[in-house]
Design a protein around this motif. Structure first.
Motif, PDB file in Angstrom:
ATOM      1  N   ALA A 223      55.590  61.753  20.093  1.00 34.50           N
ATOM      2  CA  ALA A 223      55.259  61.470  21.488  1.00 34.50           C
ATOM      3  C   ALA A 223      54.039  62.261  21.952  1.00 34.50           C
ATOM      4  CB  ALA A 223      56.446  61.788  22.389  1.00 34.50           C
ATOM      5  N   VAL A 224      53.191  61.597  22.749  1.00 37.09           N
ATOM      6  CA  VAL A 224      51.967  62.208  23.290  1.00 37.09           C
ATOM      7  C   VAL A 224      51.900  61.943  24.787  1.00 37.09           C
ATOM      8  CG1 VAL A 224      49.444  62.121  23.292  1.00 37.09           C
ATOM      9  CG2 VAL A 224      50.695  61.963  21.132  1.00 37.09           C
ATOM     10  N   ALA A 225      51.569  62.972  25.552  1.00 39.22           N
ATOM     11  CA  ALA A 225      51.257  62.807  26.965  1.00 39.22           C
ATOM     12  C   ALA A 225      49.742  62.707  27.116  1.00 39.22           C
ATOM     13  CB  ALA A 225      51.789  63.983  27.781  1.00 39.22           C
ATOM     14  N   LEU A 244      50.055  60.914  34.850  1.00 38.42           N
ATOM     15  CA  LEU A 244      50.444  61.312  33.501  1.00 38.42           C
ATOM     16  C   LEU A 244      51.328  60.246  32.866  1.00 38.42           C
ATOM     17  CD1 LEU A 244      51.240  65.087  34.081  1.00 38.42           C
ATOM     18  CD2 LEU A 244      49.196  64.096  33.077  1.00 38.42           C
ATOM     19  N   TYR A 245      50.922  59.813  31.697  1.00 43.94           N
ATOM     20  CA  TYR A 245      51.670  58.834  30.918  1.00 43.94           C
ATOM     21  C   TYR A 245      52.078  59.459  29.592  1.00 43.94           C
ATOM     22  CZ  TYR A 245      50.425  54.792  33.866  1.00 43.94           C
ATOM     23  OH  TYR A 245      50.293  53.882  34.895  1.00 43.94           O
ATOM     24  N   SER A 246      53.023  58.817  28.916  1.00 39.87           N
ATOM     25  CA  SER A 246      53.364  59.179  27.540  1.00 39.87           C
ATOM     26  C   SER A 246      53.279  57.936  26.677  1.00 39.87           C
ATOM     27  CB  SER A 246      54.764  59.783  27.451  1.00 39.87           C
ATOM     28  OG  SER A 246      55.754  58.812  27.752  1.00 39.87           O
ATOM     29  N   ILE A 247      53.032  58.151  25.377  1.00 39.34           N
ATOM     30  CA  ILE A 247      52.952  57.039  24.438  1.00 39.34           C
ATOM     31  C   ILE A 247      53.616  57.446  23.133  1.00 39.34           C
ATOM     32  CG2 ILE A 247      50.667  57.702  23.538  1.00 39.34           C
ATOM     33  CD1 ILE A 247      50.067  54.629  23.453  1.00 39.34           C
ATOM     34  N   LEU A 256      54.712  55.655  32.512  1.00 37.42           N
ATOM     35  CA  LEU A 256      54.593  56.845  33.343  1.00 37.42           C
ATOM     36  C   LEU A 256      55.642  57.877  32.952  1.00 37.42           C
ATOM     37  CD1 LEU A 256      54.015  55.306  36.884  1.00 37.42           C
ATOM     38  CD2 LEU A 256      52.500  56.953  35.783  1.00 37.42           C
ATOM     39  N   ILE A 257      55.234  59.131  32.899  1.00 31.67           N
ATOM     40  CA  ILE A 257      56.204  60.201  32.658  1.00 31.67           C
ATOM     41  C   ILE A 257      57.062  60.416  33.892  1.00 31.67           C
ATOM     42  CG2 ILE A 257      56.473  62.668  32.195  1.00 31.67           C
ATOM     43  CD1 ILE A 257      53.989  62.542  30.470  1.00 31.67           C
ATOM     44  N   PRO A 261      55.428  57.214  42.242  1.00 32.95           N
ATOM     45  CA  PRO A 261      53.999  56.857  42.261  1.00 32.95           C
ATOM     46  C   PRO A 261      53.118  57.905  42.919  1.00 32.95           C
ATOM     47  CG  PRO A 261      55.220  55.569  43.883  1.00 32.95           C
ATOM     48  CD  PRO A 261      56.239  56.301  43.056  1.00 32.95           C
ATOM     49  N   GLY A 262      53.703  58.862  43.622  1.00 27.56           N
ATOM     50  CA  GLY A 262      52.908  59.891  44.283  1.00 27.56           C
ATOM     51  C   GLY A 262      52.669  61.121  43.435  1.00 27.56           C
TER      52      GLY A 262
END
Length: 456
Positions: A223-225, A244-247, A256-257, A261-262
């Motif tokens: 996993a990567v942020a 910030l997302y993870s993949i 989204l991590i 949305p804020g």
């Protein structure tokens, strides 16, 4: 009583013979005991990365607790076990193995499989830790590509990517098996691409179109942020709207991590155990640390939009803060104890005003390397060795016309890699240099190279 026919006699003899063979094999296996496993890296290669994992593959379903109790490393090494199934176990060392060394592994008698067979005698094997390598961005001012090179004199670099100069930034997985990098696409945004350590098996994980997916940080070996900006990579990035997302680097799934949305943030960096995510939260005006197990968080106020440096045990964090002066603002160092939440200054008492960059801990947590300069003169930042309390120990560089940055300790041992550049010259290129703490030796590793990182 009926006599057996010739065919029946032959058949009976064959059956008895097979029974004797199987009985012999069973007795032999009982006498010889459990077979030793193969010892490799996850790809089945004999050389293993300094951070592991060491992969043990058995021929039979094993008694897991007996395996873990049986195996001992020489030099002694603590660590974490992870079982894929009853025949495959991964060992992650608590401290990295030393690159280029041979590690002995002892299997103690009594290690057993699930049928009850045991290893009858103490047995030893060995494996080799891969030589240390460095990854860097070559030709950064013209055609930035990823390259690797052995961390030794007269080594020949190897080009890992061929993007036409579109590499933006990158991050290396903890086990050194994969590299994820951001590549500028034809629309001016960036896409996330993953390659193996030798540059093979390139795969586009995510095309962000006209937006920018940058600043990757590995949570583990999968996993990567990363930071997702609405603007393009070479434009002015708005840190107040980045999310910030993870993949997943195996499947490409992403999201989204934080689903709120804020929530905005940049420069993600995980704690050494992977349980806490730190990042700069512009809305909160500081570094936010989020416990990924219970969702709790805290904010460390700072005006500097850079994530801090974790200590190797994850118990503290060092960060920089702006110390405004009349004409010369400068950065000071602070250390937050994450156990009792106390904050202490790491800036030493001095008659001079000192401007610091963010330090990095050595693998054993006993020392820091940091860039520092006097605010009252025109020299560029030089590298210094500090103890963990922030006291100056040793000057690493003393070349006022050279600027030094992007410094990183080896996963184990005394080696430091850094980037230096002569800003007094026109059309200058940075170069990558190695320094050894024990011998105070320097190796000018490669020219026209920037942003070096260790490849374990």
């Amino acid at each position: 009583m009926r006599k057996l026919t010739r065919f029946e006699k032959i058949s009976l003899a064959v059956i008895l013979g097979l029974a004797m063979i199987f009985a012999g094999l069973w007795l032999t296996s009982r006498f010889l005991g459990v077979r030793l496993p193969s010892v490799t890296d996850p790809q089945g290669q004999p050389q293993i990365g300094g951070r592991g994992p060491v992969v043990f593959r058995f021929a039979n379903d094993m008694n897991r607790s007996s395996v873990e109790a049986s195996i001992q490393f020489i030099p002694q090494q603590s660590g974490r076990w992870e079982w894929i199934n009853d025949r495959e176990a991964y060992f992650y060392p608590g401290t990295a193995f030393t690159a280029g060394t041979t590690v002995q592994v002892r299997f103690a008698a009594g290690m057993s499989d699930q049928s009850g067979r045991q290893l009858n005698t103490d047995t030893e094997s060995a494996f080799v830790i891969r030589p240390a390598q460095i990854v860097y961005i070559g030709n950064p001012n013209r055609l930035p590509e990823l390259w690797s090179i052995l961390a030794q004199s007269n080594a020949q670099p190897k080009q890992l990517t061929n993007t036409g100069g579109k590499v933006y930034d990158y991050a290396i997985s903890p086990d050194g098996q994969k590299i994820l990098y951001s590549r500028v696409n034809f629309r001016g945004g960036t896409e996330l691409v993953v390659i193996d350590r030798d540059g093979s098996n390139e795969k586009v994980l995510l095309d962000c179109g006209e937006e920018s997916c940058v600043q990757p940080a590995w949570a583990d070996n999968i996993a990567v942020a990363y930071s997702h900006f609405d603007s393009q990579a070479y434009s002015s990035l708005n840190i107040t709207t980045a999310q910030l997302y993870s993949i997943n680097t195996n499947t490409g799934s992403n999201g989204l991590i934080f689903t709120n949305p804020g929530v905005f943030g940049i420069n993600p960096k995980f704690s050494p155990d992977g349980n806490t995510l730190g990042y700069y939260d512009a809305g909160a005006g500081g570094i936010r640390l989020v416990n990924l197990q219970d969702g709790s968080s805290q904010v460390i106020p700072t005006q500097v939009s850079v994530m801090g440096s974790w200590s190797p045990d994850g118990a503290s964090l060092i960060y920089t803060e702006l110390s405004p002066e009349a004409l010369a603002p400068y950065l000071s160092l602070y250390k937050v104890n994450l156990v009792d939440q106390s904050i202490a200054s790491l800036t030493p008492d001095s008659t001079q005003l000192l401007d610091f960059s963010l330090p990095e801990y050595s693998a054993d947590g006993q020392n820091l390397v940091v860039g520092v300069r006097s605010v009252n003169n025109q020299s560029y930042k030089q590298l210094w060795l500090l103890d963990s309390a922030g006291n100056f120990q040793q000057a690493i560089t003393a070349e006022p016309m050279l600027a030094h940055a992007s410094y990183h300790w080896a996963p184990s041992g005394d080696w430091l890699v850094y980037q230096q550049i002569d800003l007094s010259q026109k059309n200058n290129d940075p170069e990558v240099v190695l320094w050894n703490r024990s011998s105070d030796a320097y190796i000018a590793l490669v020219k026209a190279a920037a942003l070096p990182e260790w490849l374990p």
